[in-house]
Design a protein around this motif. Structure first.
Motif, PDB file in Angstrom:
ATOM      1  N   CYS A 210      14.396  -9.629   3.412  1.00 53.56           N
ATOM      2  CA  CYS A 210      12.898  -9.172   4.157  1.00 53.56           C
ATOM      3  C   CYS A 210      11.882  -9.446   3.504  1.00 53.56           C
ATOM      4  O   CYS A 210      11.694  -9.870   2.377  1.00 53.56           O
ATOM      5  CB  CYS A 210      13.007  -7.551   4.328  1.00 53.56           C
ATOM      6  SG  CYS A 210      14.372  -6.800   5.224  1.00 53.56           S
ATOM      7  N   LYS A 211      10.607  -9.661   4.303  1.00 56.11           N
ATOM      8  CA  LYS A 211       9.267 -10.114   3.810  1.00 56.11           C
ATOM      9  C   LYS A 211       8.407  -8.880   4.417  1.00 56.11           C
ATOM     10  O   LYS A 211       8.362  -8.527   5.379  1.00 56.11           O
ATOM     11  CB  LYS A 211       8.785 -11.265   4.400  1.00 56.11           C
ATOM     12  CG  LYS A 211       9.359 -12.555   3.856  1.00 56.11           C
ATOM     13  CD  LYS A 211       8.767 -13.749   4.258  1.00 56.11           C
ATOM     14  CE  LYS A 211       9.375 -14.953   3.923  1.00 56.11           C
ATOM     15  NZ  LYS A 211       8.917 -16.194   4.576  1.00 56.11           N
ATOM     16  N   ILE A 212       7.460  -8.554   3.342  1.00 62.81           N
ATOM     17  CA  ILE A 212       6.449  -7.715   3.677  1.00 62.81           C
ATOM     18  C   ILE A 212       5.242  -8.339   3.885  1.00 62.81           C
ATOM     19  O   ILE A 212       5.049  -9.298   3.328  1.00 62.81           O
ATOM     20  CB  ILE A 212       6.024  -6.697   2.509  1.00 62.81           C
ATOM     21  CG1 ILE A 212       7.297  -5.800   2.506  1.00 62.81           C
ATOM     22  CG2 ILE A 212       4.954  -5.904   2.873  1.00 62.81           C
ATOM     23  CD1 ILE A 212       6.744  -4.812   1.177  1.00 62.81           C
ATOM     24  N   GLY A 213       4.512  -8.146   5.058  1.00 62.89           N
ATOM     25  CA  GLY A 213       3.565  -8.807   5.556  1.00 62.89           C
ATOM     26  C   GLY A 213       2.763  -8.612   6.876  1.00 62.89           C
ATOM     27  O   GLY A 213       3.782  -8.458   7.680  1.00 62.89           O
ATOM     28  N   PRO A 214       1.622  -8.098   7.141  1.00 58.70           N
ATOM     29  CA  PRO A 214       0.754  -8.219   5.919  1.00 58.70           C
ATOM     30  C   PRO A 214       0.908  -6.538   5.024  1.00 58.70           C
ATOM     31  O   PRO A 214       1.850  -5.604   5.544  1.00 58.70           O
ATOM     32  CB  PRO A 214      -0.577  -7.875   6.644  1.00 58.70           C
ATOM     33  CG  PRO A 214      -0.413  -6.968   8.005  1.00 58.70           C
ATOM     34  CD  PRO A 214       1.023  -7.587   8.501  1.00 58.70           C
ATOM     35  N   LEU A 215       0.260  -6.370   3.905  1.00 60.63           N
ATOM     36  CA  LEU A 215       0.198  -4.988   3.445  1.00 60.63           C
ATOM     37  C   LEU A 215      -1.535  -4.843   3.044  1.00 60.63           C
ATOM     38  O   LEU A 215      -1.834  -5.544   2.094  1.00 60.63           O
ATOM     39  CB  LEU A 215       0.882  -5.225   2.004  1.00 60.63           C
ATOM     40  CG  LEU A 215       0.682  -3.994   1.322  1.00 60.63           C
ATOM     41  CD1 LEU A 215       1.265  -2.724   2.125  1.00 60.63           C
ATOM     42  CD2 LEU A 215       1.735  -4.063   0.038  1.00 60.63           C
ATOM     43  N   PHE A 216      -2.098  -4.156   3.793  1.00 61.63           N
ATOM     44  CA  PHE A 216      -3.530  -3.939   3.731  1.00 61.63           C
ATOM     45  C   PHE A 216      -3.608  -2.441   3.294  1.00 61.63           C
ATOM     46  O   PHE A 216      -3.030  -1.524   4.050  1.00 61.63           O
ATOM     47  CB  PHE A 216      -4.180  -4.289   4.983  1.00 61.63           C
ATOM     48  CG  PHE A 216      -4.112  -5.775   5.234  1.00 61.63           C
ATOM     49  CD1 PHE A 216      -3.924  -6.823   4.542  1.00 61.63           C
ATOM     50  CD2 PHE A 216      -4.226  -6.084   6.756  1.00 61.63           C
ATOM     51  CE1 PHE A 216      -3.982  -8.122   5.013  1.00 61.63           C
ATOM     52  CE2 PHE A 216      -4.173  -7.175   7.293  1.00 61.63           C
ATOM     53  CZ  PHE A 216      -4.133  -8.347   6.340  1.00 61.63           C
ATOM     54  N   ALA A 217      -4.508  -2.090   2.285  1.00 58.71           N
ATOM     55  CA  ALA A 217      -4.618  -0.893   1.938  1.00 58.71           C
ATOM     56  C   ALA A 217      -6.142  -0.619   1.163  1.00 58.71           C
ATOM     57  O   ALA A 217      -6.769  -1.556   0.621  1.00 58.71           O
ATOM     58  CB  ALA A 217      -3.659  -0.058   1.045  1.00 58.71           C
ATOM     59  N   ASP A 218      -6.467   0.803   1.523  1.00 52.24           N
ATOM     60  CA  ASP A 218      -7.763   0.872   1.146  1.00 52.24           C
ATOM     61  C   ASP A 218      -7.752   0.950  -0.687  1.00 52.24           C
ATOM     62  O   ASP A 218      -8.832   0.487  -1.268  1.00 52.24           O
ATOM     63  CB  ASP A 218      -8.237   2.352   1.276  1.00 52.24           C
ATOM     64  CG  ASP A 218      -9.065   2.448   2.503  1.00 52.24           C
ATOM     65  OD1 ASP A 218      -8.949   1.491   3.332  1.00 52.24           O
ATOM     66  OD2 ASP A 218      -9.263   3.596   3.028  1.00 52.24           O
ATOM     67  N   ASP A 219      -6.885   1.337  -1.334  1.00 54.45           N
ATOM     68  CA  ASP A 219      -6.536   1.641  -2.562  1.00 54.45           C
ATOM     69  C   ASP A 219      -5.043   1.275  -3.241  1.00 54.45           C
ATOM     70  O   ASP A 219      -4.220   0.896  -2.414  1.00 54.45           O
ATOM     71  CB  ASP A 219      -7.282   2.680  -3.372  1.00 54.45           C
ATOM     72  CG  ASP A 219      -6.533   4.043  -2.575  1.00 54.45           C
ATOM     73  OD1 ASP A 219      -5.491   3.997  -2.408  1.00 54.45           O
ATOM     74  OD2 ASP A 219      -7.507   4.766  -2.277  1.00 54.45           O
ATOM     75  N   ALA A 220      -5.057   1.260  -4.485  1.00 60.62           N
ATOM     76  CA  ALA A 220      -3.692   0.932  -5.081  1.00 60.62           C
ATOM     77  C   ALA A 220      -2.733   2.026  -4.664  1.00 60.62           C
ATOM     78  O   ALA A 220      -1.400   1.823  -4.503  1.00 60.62           O
ATOM     79  CB  ALA A 220      -3.774   0.818  -6.663  1.00 60.62           C
ATOM     80  N   LEU A 221      -3.093   3.350  -4.687  1.00 57.28           N
ATOM     81  CA  LEU A 221      -2.445   4.309  -4.317  1.00 57.28           C
ATOM     82  C   LEU A 221      -1.684   4.338  -3.026  1.00 57.28           C
ATOM     83  O   LEU A 221      -0.331   4.573  -2.639  1.00 57.28           O
ATOM     84  CB  LEU A 221      -3.227   5.686  -4.317  1.00 57.28           C
ATOM     85  CG  LEU A 221      -3.347   6.302  -5.601  1.00 57.28           C
ATOM     86  CD1 LEU A 221      -4.181   7.530  -5.919  1.00 57.28           C
ATOM     87  CD2 LEU A 221      -2.151   6.490  -6.508  1.00 57.28           C
ATOM     88  N   ALA A 222      -2.697   3.942  -1.818  1.00 55.82           N
ATOM     89  CA  ALA A 222      -2.076   3.943  -0.355  1.00 55.82           C
ATOM     90  C   ALA A 222      -1.180   2.391  -0.394  1.00 55.82           C
ATOM     91  O   ALA A 222      -0.361   2.536   0.133  1.00 55.82           O
ATOM     92  CB  ALA A 222      -3.514   3.290   0.480  1.00 55.82           C
ATOM     93  N   ALA A 223      -1.726   1.518  -1.146  1.00 55.51           N
ATOM     94  CA  ALA A 223      -0.711   0.183  -1.213  1.00 55.51           C
ATOM     95  C   ALA A 223       0.651   0.442  -1.861  1.00 55.51           C
ATOM     96  O   ALA A 223       1.646   0.146  -1.209  1.00 55.51           O
ATOM     97  CB  ALA A 223      -1.333  -0.858  -1.834  1.00 55.51           C
ATOM     98  N   ASN A 224       0.870   1.227  -2.735  1.00 55.64           N
ATOM     99  CA  ASN A 224       2.037   1.735  -3.241  1.00 55.64           C
ATOM    100  C   ASN A 224       2.888   2.684  -2.594  1.00 55.64           C
ATOM    101  O   ASN A 224       4.049   2.527  -2.506  1.00 55.64           O
ATOM    102  CB  ASN A 224       1.835   2.095  -4.811  1.00 55.64           C
ATOM    103  CG  ASN A 224       1.807   1.155  -5.888  1.00 55.64           C
ATOM    104  OD1 ASN A 224       2.862   0.684  -6.429  1.00 55.64           O
ATOM    105  ND2 ASN A 224       0.554   0.854  -6.192  1.00 55.64           N
TER     106      ASN A 224
END
Length: 290
Positions: A210-224
Protein backbone atom coordinates in the motif's frame (compact mmCIF):
# COMPACT_ATOMS: atom_id res chain seq x y z
CA UNK A 1 3.90 3.51 -43.09
CA UNK A 2 6.37 6.08 -41.80
CA UNK A 3 9.05 6.22 -39.12
CA UNK A 4 7.89 9.72 -38.18
CA UNK A 5 7.17 10.23 -34.50
CA UNK A 6 3.55 11.24 -33.90
CA UNK A 7 2.71 13.09 -30.69
CA UNK A 8 -0.99 13.10 -29.88
CA UNK A 9 -3.56 12.70 -27.14
CA UNK A 10 -3.65 9.25 -25.59
CA UNK A 11 -6.66 6.95 -25.69
CA UNK A 12 -8.10 5.43 -22.53
CA UNK A 13 -6.85 1.88 -23.36
CA UNK A 14 -3.38 3.33 -23.99
CA UNK A 15 -3.34 4.72 -20.46
CA UNK A 16 -3.89 1.19 -19.17
CA UNK A 17 -0.89 0.15 -21.25
CA UNK A 18 1.19 2.99 -19.80
CA UNK A 19 0.27 1.87 -16.27
CA UNK A 20 1.47 -1.65 -17.11
CA UNK A 21 4.78 -0.21 -18.30
CA UNK A 22 5.01 1.71 -15.02
CA UNK A 23 4.45 -1.51 -13.10
CA UNK A 24 7.27 -3.21 -15.01
CA UNK A 25 9.54 -0.24 -14.24
CA UNK A 26 8.92 -0.81 -10.52
CA UNK A 27 6.74 2.28 -10.01
CA UNK A 28 4.14 0.17 -8.17
CA UNK A 29 0.94 1.89 -9.34
CA UNK A 30 -2.25 1.81 -7.33
CA UNK A 31 -4.92 -0.68 -8.30
CA UNK A 32 -7.23 2.08 -9.60
CA UNK A 33 -4.73 4.74 -10.68
CA UNK A 34 -5.60 4.63 -14.38
CA UNK A 35 -9.32 5.30 -13.94
CA UNK A 36 -8.74 7.97 -11.29
CA UNK A 37 -6.03 9.77 -13.28
CA UNK A 38 -8.17 9.74 -16.43
CA UNK A 39 -11.21 11.10 -14.58
CA UNK A 40 -9.09 13.98 -13.28
CA UNK A 41 -7.96 15.29 -16.68
CA UNK A 42 -8.41 13.10 -19.79
CA UNK A 43 -6.60 15.67 -21.94
CA UNK A 44 -3.49 15.30 -19.78
CA UNK A 45 -2.29 12.05 -21.29
CA UNK A 46 0.02 12.44 -24.26
CA UNK A 47 1.19 9.57 -26.46
CA UNK A 48 4.15 9.18 -28.78
CA UNK A 49 3.65 6.61 -31.53
CA UNK A 50 5.51 5.46 -34.60
CA UNK A 51 4.03 3.32 -37.34
CA UNK A 52 0.85 3.22 -35.25
CA UNK A 53 2.67 1.68 -32.28
CA UNK A 54 2.69 3.31 -28.85
CA UNK A 55 6.31 3.84 -27.84
CA UNK A 56 6.06 6.42 -25.05
CA UNK A 57 3.78 8.66 -23.06
CA UNK A 58 3.30 10.95 -20.12
CA UNK A 59 0.92 13.20 -18.23
CA UNK A 60 0.60 16.98 -18.40
CA UNK A 61 -2.10 17.61 -15.83
CA UNK A 62 -3.68 21.06 -15.61
CA UNK A 63 -5.41 22.08 -12.42
CA UNK A 64 -7.86 24.72 -13.67
CA UNK A 65 -5.02 26.37 -15.57
CA UNK A 66 -3.56 27.57 -12.26
CA UNK A 67 -0.90 24.88 -11.84
CA UNK A 68 0.47 22.15 -14.06
CA UNK A 69 2.25 18.91 -13.31
CA UNK A 70 4.40 16.77 -15.61
CA UNK A 71 4.65 13.12 -14.66
CA UNK A 72 4.22 9.51 -15.75
CA UNK A 73 6.97 9.98 -18.37
CA UNK A 74 7.89 6.60 -19.89
CA UNK A 75 9.51 5.50 -23.14
CA UNK A 76 9.66 1.80 -23.94
CA UNK A 77 13.19 0.48 -23.27
CA UNK A 78 13.90 -0.53 -26.88
CA UNK A 79 13.24 3.05 -28.06
CA UNK A 80 15.45 4.84 -25.54
CA UNK A 81 18.70 6.65 -26.37
CA UNK A 82 17.37 7.60 -29.82
CA UNK A 83 16.24 11.15 -29.04
CA UNK A 84 12.57 10.16 -29.07
CA UNK A 85 12.10 10.75 -25.37
CA UNK A 86 13.67 14.19 -25.72
CA UNK A 87 11.18 15.09 -28.45
CA UNK A 88 8.27 13.80 -26.40
CA UNK A 89 9.36 15.57 -23.22
CA UNK A 90 9.70 18.97 -24.88
CA UNK A 91 6.41 18.53 -26.73
CA UNK A 92 4.69 17.77 -23.44
CA UNK A 93 6.20 20.82 -21.77
CA UNK A 94 5.01 23.12 -24.58
CA UNK A 95 1.54 21.57 -24.62
CA UNK A 96 1.20 22.01 -20.88
CA UNK A 97 2.33 25.63 -21.01
CA UNK A 98 -0.40 26.22 -23.59
CA UNK A 99 -2.98 24.72 -21.20
CA UNK A 100 -2.08 27.04 -18.31
CA UNK A 101 -2.77 30.66 -17.49
CA UNK A 102 0.16 33.02 -18.15
CA UNK A 103 2.62 32.88 -15.26
CA UNK A 104 1.34 29.59 -13.84
CA UNK A 105 3.98 27.22 -12.52
CA UNK A 106 4.65 23.62 -13.55
CA UNK A 107 5.90 21.04 -11.08
CA UNK A 108 7.51 17.66 -11.57
CA UNK A 109 9.21 14.90 -9.59
CA UNK A 110 12.19 13.76 -11.65
CA UNK A 111 14.62 10.96 -10.90
CA UNK A 112 17.93 12.31 -9.66
CA UNK A 113 19.87 11.06 -12.70
CA UNK A 114 17.72 13.28 -14.96
CA UNK A 115 17.88 16.39 -12.81
CA UNK A 116 20.45 18.18 -15.00
CA UNK A 117 18.41 17.37 -18.12
CA UNK A 118 15.26 18.89 -16.63
CA UNK A 119 17.25 21.93 -15.50
CA UNK A 120 18.19 22.55 -19.14
CA UNK A 121 14.46 22.63 -19.84
CA UNK A 122 13.99 25.49 -17.39
CA UNK A 123 13.09 23.57 -14.23
CA UNK A 124 14.66 24.67 -10.94
CA UNK A 125 15.31 22.31 -8.03
CA UNK A 126 13.16 22.85 -4.93
CA UNK A 127 13.70 19.83 -2.65
CA UNK A 128 13.82 16.05 -2.60
CA UNK A 129 10.76 13.83 -2.17
CA UNK A 130 11.97 10.53 -0.73
CA UNK A 131 10.13 7.21 -0.84
CA UNK A 132 10.23 5.21 2.39
CA UNK A 133 9.15 1.64 3.05
CA UNK A 134 8.04 -0.16 6.19
CA UNK A 135 6.90 -3.70 6.82
CA UNK A 136 3.65 -3.44 8.76
CA UNK A 137 3.24 -6.42 11.06
CA UNK A 138 1.47 -4.57 13.84
CA UNK A 139 -0.20 -1.22 14.21
CA UNK A 140 2.13 1.69 15.05
CA UNK A 141 1.52 3.14 18.50
CA UNK A 142 0.02 6.54 19.14
CA UNK A 143 -1.56 8.17 22.16
CA UNK A 144 -5.21 7.41 22.85
CA UNK A 145 -6.03 11.11 22.89
CA UNK A 146 -4.52 11.66 19.45
CA UNK A 147 -6.17 8.52 18.10
CA UNK A 148 -9.60 9.79 19.19
CA UNK A 149 -9.14 12.77 16.86
CA UNK A 150 -9.08 10.47 13.79
CA UNK A 151 -12.37 10.09 11.91
CA UNK A 152 -13.41 8.67 8.53
CA UNK A 153 -12.88 11.42 5.97
CA UNK A 154 -16.42 10.78 4.71
CA UNK A 155 -17.61 12.27 8.03
CA UNK A 156 -15.94 15.59 7.14
CA UNK A 157 -17.78 18.00 4.80
CA UNK A 158 -16.11 17.86 1.39
CA UNK A 159 -15.69 21.62 1.22
CA UNK A 160 -13.52 21.42 4.35
CA UNK A 161 -11.34 18.78 2.71
CA UNK A 162 -10.98 20.96 -0.40
CA UNK A 163 -10.08 24.00 1.68
CA UNK A 164 -7.49 22.12 3.72
CA UNK A 165 -5.99 20.48 0.65
CA UNK A 166 -5.60 23.89 -0.98
CA UNK A 167 -3.19 24.97 1.77
CA UNK A 168 -0.91 22.05 0.83
CA UNK A 169 -1.34 21.92 -2.96
CA UNK A 170 -0.75 24.77 -5.44
CA UNK A 171 -4.27 24.79 -6.97
CA UNK A 172 -7.81 23.57 -6.26
CA UNK A 173 -8.33 19.94 -7.27
CA UNK A 174 -11.90 19.05 -6.31
CA UNK A 175 -12.39 16.73 -9.30
CA UNK A 176 -9.31 14.72 -8.40
CA UNK A 177 -10.12 14.59 -4.68
CA UNK A 178 -13.73 13.51 -5.16
CA UNK A 179 -12.51 10.27 -6.72
CA UNK A 180 -9.26 9.86 -4.80
CA UNK A 181 -10.73 9.91 -1.29
CA UNK A 182 -13.60 7.55 -2.19
CA UNK A 183 -11.71 5.01 -4.33
CA UNK A 184 -12.07 1.29 -3.78
CA UNK A 185 -9.37 -0.68 -1.96
CA UNK A 186 -8.41 2.40 0.03
CA UNK A 187 -8.94 4.24 3.30
CA UNK A 188 -9.28 8.00 3.81
CA UNK A 189 -9.23 9.52 7.28
CA UNK A 190 -9.15 12.97 8.79
CA UNK A 191 -7.86 14.49 12.00
CA UNK A 192 -10.51 16.70 13.57
CA UNK A 193 -9.82 18.91 16.56
CA UNK A 194 -12.49 21.08 18.15
CA UNK A 195 -14.65 20.64 15.07
CA UNK A 196 -11.93 21.75 12.65
CA UNK A 197 -10.05 19.62 10.14
CA UNK A 198 -6.38 19.63 11.09
CA UNK A 199 -5.12 17.05 8.60
CA UNK A 200 -6.07 14.14 6.41
CA UNK A 201 -4.52 11.15 4.70
CA UNK A 202 -5.32 8.46 2.14
CA UNK A 203 -3.86 4.98 1.72
CA UNK A 204 -4.50 2.83 -1.35
CA UNK A 205 -3.64 -0.72 -2.30
CA UNK A 206 -0.99 -1.02 -5.01
CA UNK A 207 0.54 -3.83 -7.05
CA UNK A 208 2.81 -4.37 -4.03
CA UNK A 209 1.50 -3.44 -0.60
CA UNK A 210 0.00 0.00 0.00
CA UNK A 211 0.96 3.66 -0.45
CA UNK A 212 0.01 6.61 1.70
CA UNK A 213 -0.62 9.79 -0.22
CA UNK A 214 -1.35 12.46 0.58
CA UNK A 215 -0.51 12.85 4.25
CA UNK A 216 -1.21 16.46 5.25
CA UNK A 217 -1.35 17.63 8.88
CA UNK A 218 -1.05 20.72 11.04
CA UNK A 219 1.71 19.19 13.16
CA UNK A 220 3.68 16.05 13.96
CA UNK A 221 1.13 14.76 16.49
CA UNK A 222 -1.68 14.86 13.95
CA UNK A 223 0.55 13.36 11.24
CA UNK A 224 1.61 10.45 13.45
CA UNK A 225 -1.99 9.75 14.50
CA UNK A 226 -3.09 9.72 10.86
CA UNK A 227 -0.14 7.53 9.89
CA UNK A 228 -0.98 5.00 12.61
CA UNK A 229 -4.59 4.64 11.49
CA UNK A 230 -3.57 4.36 7.83
CA UNK A 231 -0.78 1.90 8.53
CA UNK A 232 -3.28 -0.38 10.26
CA UNK A 233 -4.93 -0.76 6.83
CA UNK A 234 -1.62 -2.05 5.40
CA UNK A 235 -0.98 -4.76 7.98
CA UNK A 236 0.65 -7.86 6.58
CA UNK A 237 2.51 -6.14 3.76
CA UNK A 238 4.83 -3.30 2.83
CA UNK A 239 3.80 0.32 3.24
CA UNK A 240 5.24 3.19 1.19
CA UNK A 241 5.27 6.92 1.91
CA UNK A 242 6.76 9.67 -0.28
CA UNK A 243 7.94 12.26 2.23
CA UNK A 244 9.33 15.73 1.42
CA UNK A 245 12.82 16.36 2.75
CA UNK A 246 12.07 20.07 3.22
CA UNK A 247 9.73 19.24 6.12
CA UNK A 248 11.91 18.24 9.13
CA UNK A 249 8.86 16.83 10.92
CA UNK A 250 8.18 14.51 7.98
CA UNK A 251 11.74 13.21 8.19
CA UNK A 252 11.29 12.72 11.93
CA UNK A 253 8.08 10.76 11.31
CA UNK A 254 9.70 8.25 8.97
CA UNK A 255 12.58 7.75 11.43
CA UNK A 256 10.17 7.32 14.33
CA UNK A 257 8.17 4.74 12.37
CA UNK A 258 11.30 2.79 11.40
CA UNK A 259 10.88 3.32 7.66
CA UNK A 260 13.72 2.73 5.18
CA UNK A 261 14.50 5.01 2.22
CA UNK A 262 14.17 3.09 -1.05
CA UNK A 263 13.82 5.70 -3.81
CA UNK A 264 13.65 9.41 -4.40
CA UNK A 265 12.87 12.21 -6.83
CA UNK A 266 13.84 15.84 -7.21
CA UNK A 267 10.86 18.20 -6.96
CA UNK A 268 11.45 20.89 -9.54
CA UNK A 269 9.42 23.85 -10.81
CA UNK A 270 9.21 25.78 -14.03
CA UNK A 271 8.13 29.22 -12.87
CA UNK A 272 7.67 30.50 -9.32
CA UNK A 273 7.81 28.03 -6.44
CA UNK A 274 4.21 27.67 -5.21
CA UNK A 275 3.39 29.29 -1.88
CA UNK A 276 2.00 26.36 0.09
CA UNK A 277 2.25 25.29 3.74
CA UNK A 278 5.27 23.01 3.30
CA UNK A 279 5.30 22.32 7.04
CA UNK A 280 1.93 20.55 6.63
CA UNK A 281 3.09 18.20 3.87
CA UNK A 282 4.22 14.91 5.41
CA UNK A 283 3.54 12.83 2.29
CA UNK A 284 2.96 13.89 -1.32
CA UNK A 285 -0.06 12.54 -3.17
CA UNK A 286 1.60 10.94 -6.21
CA UNK A 287 4.72 11.30 -8.31
CA UNK A 288 2.49 11.14 -11.40
CA UNK A 289 -0.10 13.90 -10.84
CA UNK A 290 1.53 15.90 -8.03
Amino acid sequence: MSNQLVIRNMTRPELDELVEWAAREGWNPGLHDAELFWATDPAAFIAASRDGELIGGGAITSYHGEFGFMGFFIVRPEYRSQGLGNTLWHARRERLLARLHPGASIGMDGVFAMQDYYAKGGFVFSHRNLRFRAEINERPTTSQADDQDIVPLAAVPFDQVIDYDRTCFPAPRATFLSGWITQADALAVGCRREGRLSGYGVIRRCREGCKIGPLFADDALAANALYARLADFAQGGPLFLDAPENNPDAMALVRQQGMTEVFGCARMYLGPTPAIAHERVFGVTTFELG
